[in-house]
Motif scaffolding. Structure first.
Motif, PDB file in Angstrom:
ATOM      1  N   ILE A   1      -3.847   2.701  -5.924  1.00 14.58           N
ATOM      2  CA  ILE A   1      -4.543   1.652  -4.984  1.00 14.58           C
ATOM      3  C   ILE A   1      -6.209   1.993  -5.191  1.00 14.58           C
ATOM      4  O   ILE A   1      -6.817   0.730  -5.426  1.00 14.58           O
ATOM      5  CB  ILE A   1      -4.040   1.937  -3.780  1.00 14.58           C
ATOM      6  CG1 ILE A   1      -2.764   1.480  -3.442  1.00 14.58           C
ATOM      7  CG2 ILE A   1      -5.069   1.002  -2.832  1.00 14.58           C
ATOM      8  CD1 ILE A   1      -2.045   1.918  -2.119  1.00 14.58           C
TER       9      ILE A   1
ATOM     10  N   GLU B   1       1.928   2.462  -2.873  1.00 14.87           N
ATOM     11  CA  GLU B   1       1.731   3.189  -4.210  1.00 14.87           C
ATOM     12  C   GLU B   1       0.774   4.324  -4.180  1.00 14.87           C
ATOM     13  O   GLU B   1       0.200   4.507  -3.042  1.00 14.87           O
ATOM     14  CB  GLU B   1       1.078   2.111  -5.398  1.00 14.87           C
ATOM     15  CG  GLU B   1       2.095   0.809  -5.501  1.00 14.87           C
ATOM     16  CD  GLU B   1       2.181   0.026  -4.321  1.00 14.87           C
ATOM     17  OE1 GLU B   1       1.305  -0.196  -3.497  1.00 14.87           O
ATOM     18  OE2 GLU B   1       3.309  -0.648  -4.175  1.00 14.87           O
TER      19      GLU B   1
ATOM     20  N   LYS C   1       0.763  -1.280  -0.107  1.00 13.23           N
ATOM     21  CA  LYS C   1       0.021   0.053   0.147  1.00 13.23           C
ATOM     22  C   LYS C   1       0.905   1.488   0.001  1.00 13.23           C
ATOM     23  O   LYS C   1       0.557   2.296   0.508  1.00 13.23           O
ATOM     24  CB  LYS C   1      -0.802  -0.042   1.163  1.00 13.23           C
ATOM     25  CG  LYS C   1      -0.414  -0.128   2.476  1.00 13.23           C
ATOM     26  CD  LYS C   1      -1.576  -0.325   3.574  1.00 13.23           C
ATOM     27  CE  LYS C   1      -0.889  -0.336   4.806  1.00 13.23           C
ATOM     28  NZ  LYS C   1      -1.577  -0.345   5.878  1.00 13.23           N
TER      29      LYS C   1
ATOM     30  N   LYS D   1      -2.440   6.804  -4.129  1.00 13.78           N
ATOM     31  CA  LYS D   1      -3.868   6.584  -3.625  1.00 13.78           C
ATOM     32  C   LYS D   1      -4.621   6.146  -5.143  1.00 13.78           C
ATOM     33  O   LYS D   1      -5.316   5.408  -5.099  1.00 13.78           O
ATOM     34  CB  LYS D   1      -4.403   7.787  -2.950  1.00 13.78           C
ATOM     35  CG  LYS D   1      -4.206   8.003  -1.693  1.00 13.78           C
ATOM     36  CD  LYS D   1      -5.391   8.716  -0.952  1.00 13.78           C
ATOM     37  CE  LYS D   1      -5.233   8.637   0.467  1.00 13.78           C
ATOM     38  NZ  LYS D   1      -4.275   9.639   0.998  1.00 13.78           N
TER      39      LYS D   1
ATOM     40  N   ARG E   1      -6.329  -6.735  -4.486  1.00 15.94           N
ATOM     41  CA  ARG E   1      -5.344  -5.769  -4.397  1.00 15.94           C
ATOM     42  C   ARG E   1      -4.454  -5.553  -3.075  1.00 15.94           C
ATOM     43  O   ARG E   1      -3.271  -5.483  -2.927  1.00 15.94           O
ATOM     44  CB  ARG E   1      -5.363  -4.304  -5.209  1.00 15.94           C
ATOM     45  CG  ARG E   1      -4.420  -3.163  -5.096  1.00 15.94           C
ATOM     46  CD  ARG E   1      -3.319  -3.824  -5.923  1.00 15.94           C
ATOM     47  NE  ARG E   1      -2.218  -2.819  -6.072  1.00 15.94           N
ATOM     48  CZ  ARG E   1      -1.455  -2.620  -4.826  1.00 15.94           C
ATOM     49  NH1 ARG E   1      -1.479  -3.031  -3.790  1.00 15.94           N
ATOM     50  NH2 ARG E   1      -0.375  -1.296  -5.189  1.00 15.94           N
ATOM     51  N   LEU E   2      -5.364  -5.453  -2.250  1.00  6.86           N
ATOM     52  CA  LEU E   2      -4.844  -5.077  -0.770  1.00  6.86           C
ATOM     53  C   LEU E   2      -4.839  -6.449   0.187  1.00  6.86           C
ATOM     54  O   LEU E   2      -4.700  -6.394   1.415  1.00  6.86           O
ATOM     55  CB  LEU E   2      -5.475  -3.970  -0.232  1.00  6.86           C
ATOM     56  CG  LEU E   2      -5.330  -2.494  -0.477  1.00  6.86           C
ATOM     57  CD1 LEU E   2      -6.380  -1.616  -0.099  1.00  6.86           C
ATOM     58  CD2 LEU E   2      -3.948  -2.252  -0.408  1.00  6.86           C
TER      59      LEU E   2
END
Ligand SMILES: O=C(O)CCC(=O)C(=O)O
Ligand SMILES: [Fe+2]
Length: 164
Positions: free
Chosen positions: A78, A73, A71, A75, A124-125
Protein backbone atom coordinates in the motif's frame (compact mmCIF):
# COMPACT_ATOMS: atom_id res chain seq x y z
CA UNK A 1 -12.36 -17.64 -6.33
CA UNK A 2 -8.76 -16.56 -6.35
CA UNK A 3 -5.65 -17.61 -8.22
CA UNK A 4 -2.11 -18.22 -6.92
CA UNK A 5 -2.99 -17.20 -3.34
CA UNK A 6 -6.22 -17.45 -1.41
CA UNK A 7 -8.36 -14.45 -0.50
CA UNK A 8 -10.72 -15.11 2.37
CA UNK A 9 -13.63 -12.69 2.18
CA UNK A 10 -14.85 -13.62 5.69
CA UNK A 11 -11.61 -12.76 7.48
CA UNK A 12 -10.49 -10.28 4.78
CA UNK A 13 -7.08 -11.88 4.68
CA UNK A 14 -4.70 -13.43 2.16
CA UNK A 15 -3.25 -16.89 2.70
CA UNK A 16 -1.45 -19.72 0.89
CA UNK A 17 -4.42 -22.15 0.92
CA UNK A 18 -8.20 -22.25 1.11
CA UNK A 19 -9.13 -22.66 4.80
CA UNK A 20 -12.21 -24.83 4.15
CA UNK A 21 -10.36 -27.65 2.35
CA UNK A 22 -6.66 -26.75 2.51
CA UNK A 23 -6.41 -26.63 -1.30
CA UNK A 24 -3.77 -24.56 -3.04
CA UNK A 25 -5.20 -21.85 -5.30
CA UNK A 26 -4.73 -22.54 -9.04
CA UNK A 27 -1.97 -20.60 -10.80
CA UNK A 28 -2.67 -17.38 -12.70
CA UNK A 29 -2.76 -18.14 -16.46
CA UNK A 30 0.25 -16.43 -18.11
CA UNK A 31 -1.96 -14.93 -20.84
CA UNK A 32 -4.05 -13.09 -18.25
CA UNK A 33 -1.01 -11.92 -16.33
CA UNK A 34 0.48 -10.57 -19.57
CA UNK A 35 -2.66 -8.50 -20.27
CA UNK A 36 -2.65 -7.06 -16.73
CA UNK A 37 1.06 -6.21 -16.86
CA UNK A 38 0.75 -4.65 -20.32
CA UNK A 39 -2.05 -2.42 -19.03
CA UNK A 40 0.03 -1.55 -15.96
CA UNK A 41 2.94 -0.46 -18.14
CA UNK A 42 0.80 2.10 -19.98
CA UNK A 43 0.59 4.19 -16.80
CA UNK A 44 4.11 5.46 -16.23
CA UNK A 45 3.18 7.14 -12.92
CA UNK A 46 2.41 3.76 -11.32
CA UNK A 47 4.95 1.16 -10.25
CA UNK A 48 4.95 -2.04 -12.30
CA UNK A 49 3.66 -5.05 -10.38
CA UNK A 50 4.41 -8.73 -10.58
CA UNK A 51 0.95 -9.98 -9.55
CA UNK A 52 0.95 -12.52 -6.72
CA UNK A 53 -2.83 -12.91 -6.67
CA UNK A 54 -5.77 -12.60 -9.03
CA UNK A 55 -9.18 -12.40 -7.41
CA UNK A 56 -12.08 -13.46 -9.62
CA UNK A 57 -15.47 -12.08 -8.66
CA UNK A 58 -18.73 -13.04 -10.32
CA UNK A 59 -21.66 -10.65 -10.03
CA UNK A 60 -25.18 -11.74 -10.89
CA UNK A 61 -27.43 -9.08 -12.37
CA UNK A 62 -28.44 -8.08 -8.82
CA UNK A 63 -24.81 -8.05 -7.63
CA UNK A 64 -23.40 -4.99 -5.88
CA UNK A 65 -20.28 -4.08 -3.94
CA UNK A 66 -20.43 -1.28 -1.37
CA UNK A 67 -17.94 1.59 -1.32
CA UNK A 68 -14.71 0.36 0.28
CA UNK A 69 -10.95 0.85 0.22
CA UNK A 70 -8.64 -2.01 -0.70
CA UNK A 71 -6.37 -1.95 2.31
CA UNK A 72 -5.91 -5.57 3.28
CA UNK A 73 -2.67 -5.90 1.33
CA UNK A 74 0.68 -5.55 3.13
CA UNK A 75 1.77 -2.11 4.40
CA UNK A 76 4.65 -2.25 1.96
CA UNK A 77 2.32 -2.84 -1.00
CA UNK A 78 0.00 0.00 0.00
CA UNK A 79 2.76 2.45 0.94
CA UNK A 80 4.46 1.93 -2.41
CA UNK A 81 1.11 2.63 -4.12
CA UNK A 82 1.37 -0.68 -5.97
CA UNK A 83 -1.60 -0.63 -8.35
CA UNK A 84 -4.34 -3.16 -8.65
CA UNK A 85 -5.47 -3.86 -12.16
CA UNK A 86 -9.12 -4.72 -12.77
CA UNK A 87 -10.48 -6.34 -15.92
CA UNK A 88 -14.23 -6.48 -16.56
CA UNK A 89 -15.92 -9.21 -18.61
CA UNK A 90 -19.61 -9.67 -19.44
CA UNK A 91 -22.36 -7.29 -18.40
CA UNK A 92 -21.60 -3.60 -17.89
CA UNK A 93 -21.32 -2.40 -14.28
CA UNK A 94 -21.72 1.04 -12.83
CA UNK A 95 -18.50 1.66 -10.89
CA UNK A 96 -18.43 4.35 -8.20
CA UNK A 97 -15.36 6.03 -6.76
CA UNK A 98 -14.54 8.95 -4.52
CA UNK A 99 -12.64 10.30 -1.53
CA UNK A 100 -15.22 9.23 1.04
CA UNK A 101 -17.67 6.39 1.71
CA UNK A 102 -20.52 8.73 0.69
CA UNK A 103 -22.38 7.20 -2.25
CA UNK A 104 -24.05 10.52 -3.05
CA UNK A 105 -20.68 12.19 -3.62
CA UNK A 106 -19.12 9.34 -5.62
CA UNK A 107 -18.33 9.68 -9.31
CA UNK A 108 -19.98 6.97 -11.40
CA UNK A 109 -18.66 5.47 -14.60
CA UNK A 110 -19.66 2.45 -16.66
CA UNK A 111 -17.20 -0.43 -16.82
CA UNK A 112 -17.97 -2.38 -19.97
CA UNK A 113 -16.77 -5.80 -21.02
CA UNK A 114 -13.08 -5.53 -21.88
CA UNK A 115 -12.48 -2.38 -19.85
CA UNK A 116 -9.38 -2.24 -17.68
CA UNK A 117 -9.24 -0.01 -14.62
CA UNK A 118 -6.07 0.67 -12.64
CA UNK A 119 -5.92 2.27 -9.20
CA UNK A 120 -2.42 2.98 -7.99
CA UNK A 121 -0.13 5.65 -6.59
CA UNK A 122 -2.22 8.42 -5.07
CA UNK A 123 -5.47 6.79 -6.21
CA UNK A 124 -4.61 3.47 -4.56
CA UNK A 125 -6.81 4.07 -1.52
CA UNK A 126 -9.79 5.64 -3.26
CA UNK A 127 -13.17 4.42 -2.07
CA UNK A 128 -14.78 2.38 -4.81
CA UNK A 129 -17.59 -0.08 -5.41
CA UNK A 130 -20.21 -1.37 -7.82
CA UNK A 131 -23.67 0.20 -7.61
CA UNK A 132 -25.32 -2.14 -10.10
CA UNK A 133 -24.83 -4.48 -13.01
CA UNK A 134 -26.76 -3.69 -16.18
CA UNK A 135 -28.83 -6.61 -17.44
CA UNK A 136 -28.22 -7.98 -20.91
CA UNK A 137 -25.27 -5.78 -21.83
CA UNK A 138 -22.72 -8.50 -22.57
CA UNK A 139 -21.51 -8.10 -26.19
CA UNK A 140 -23.41 -10.55 -28.39
CA UNK A 141 -20.20 -11.93 -29.92
CA UNK A 142 -18.87 -12.80 -26.46
CA UNK A 143 -22.08 -14.52 -25.40
CA UNK A 144 -22.14 -16.50 -28.64
CA UNK A 145 -18.46 -17.45 -28.48
CA UNK A 146 -18.39 -18.47 -24.82
CA UNK A 147 -21.94 -19.19 -23.63
CA UNK A 148 -21.21 -16.80 -20.75
CA UNK A 149 -24.13 -16.74 -18.34
CA UNK A 150 -25.79 -13.41 -17.46
CA UNK A 151 -23.77 -11.24 -15.09
CA UNK A 152 -20.28 -9.87 -14.79
CA UNK A 153 -16.84 -11.30 -14.09
CA UNK A 154 -14.19 -9.06 -12.62
CA UNK A 155 -10.54 -10.01 -12.31
CA UNK A 156 -8.26 -7.99 -10.05
CA UNK A 157 -4.51 -8.48 -10.14
CA UNK A 158 -2.47 -7.34 -7.15
CA UNK A 159 0.91 -7.71 -5.57
CA UNK A 160 0.04 -8.04 -1.92
CA UNK A 161 3.61 -8.84 -0.81
CA UNK A 162 2.20 -10.99 1.99
CA UNK A 163 4.49 -11.81 4.89
CA UNK A 164 2.84 -15.03 6.15
O1 LIG B 1 -15.74 -5.48 -9.46
C1 LIG B 1 -15.06 -4.46 -9.50
O2 LIG B 1 -14.94 -3.77 -10.52
C2 LIG B 1 -14.36 -3.98 -8.25
C3 LIG B 1 -13.82 -5.10 -7.42
C4 LIG B 1 -13.21 -4.62 -6.16
O3 LIG B 1 -13.29 -3.50 -5.80
C5 LIG B 1 -12.44 -5.56 -5.35
O4 LIG B 1 -12.35 -6.75 -5.68
O5 LIG B 1 -11.87 -5.12 -4.34
FE1 LIG C 1 -11.92 -3.07 -4.18
Amino acid sequence: MSLRKNWDLTTRSYGPTRPFDGAQAPTIPEALKTIAQAANSTVSEFPQIDPDICIVNYYTNSGKLGLHQDKDESKSSINQGLPFISISIGDTAEFMFGDTRDKGKATKIDLESGDVLILGGESRLLFHGISHVKTNTTPTWLKEATGLRPGRINLTFRQVLASY
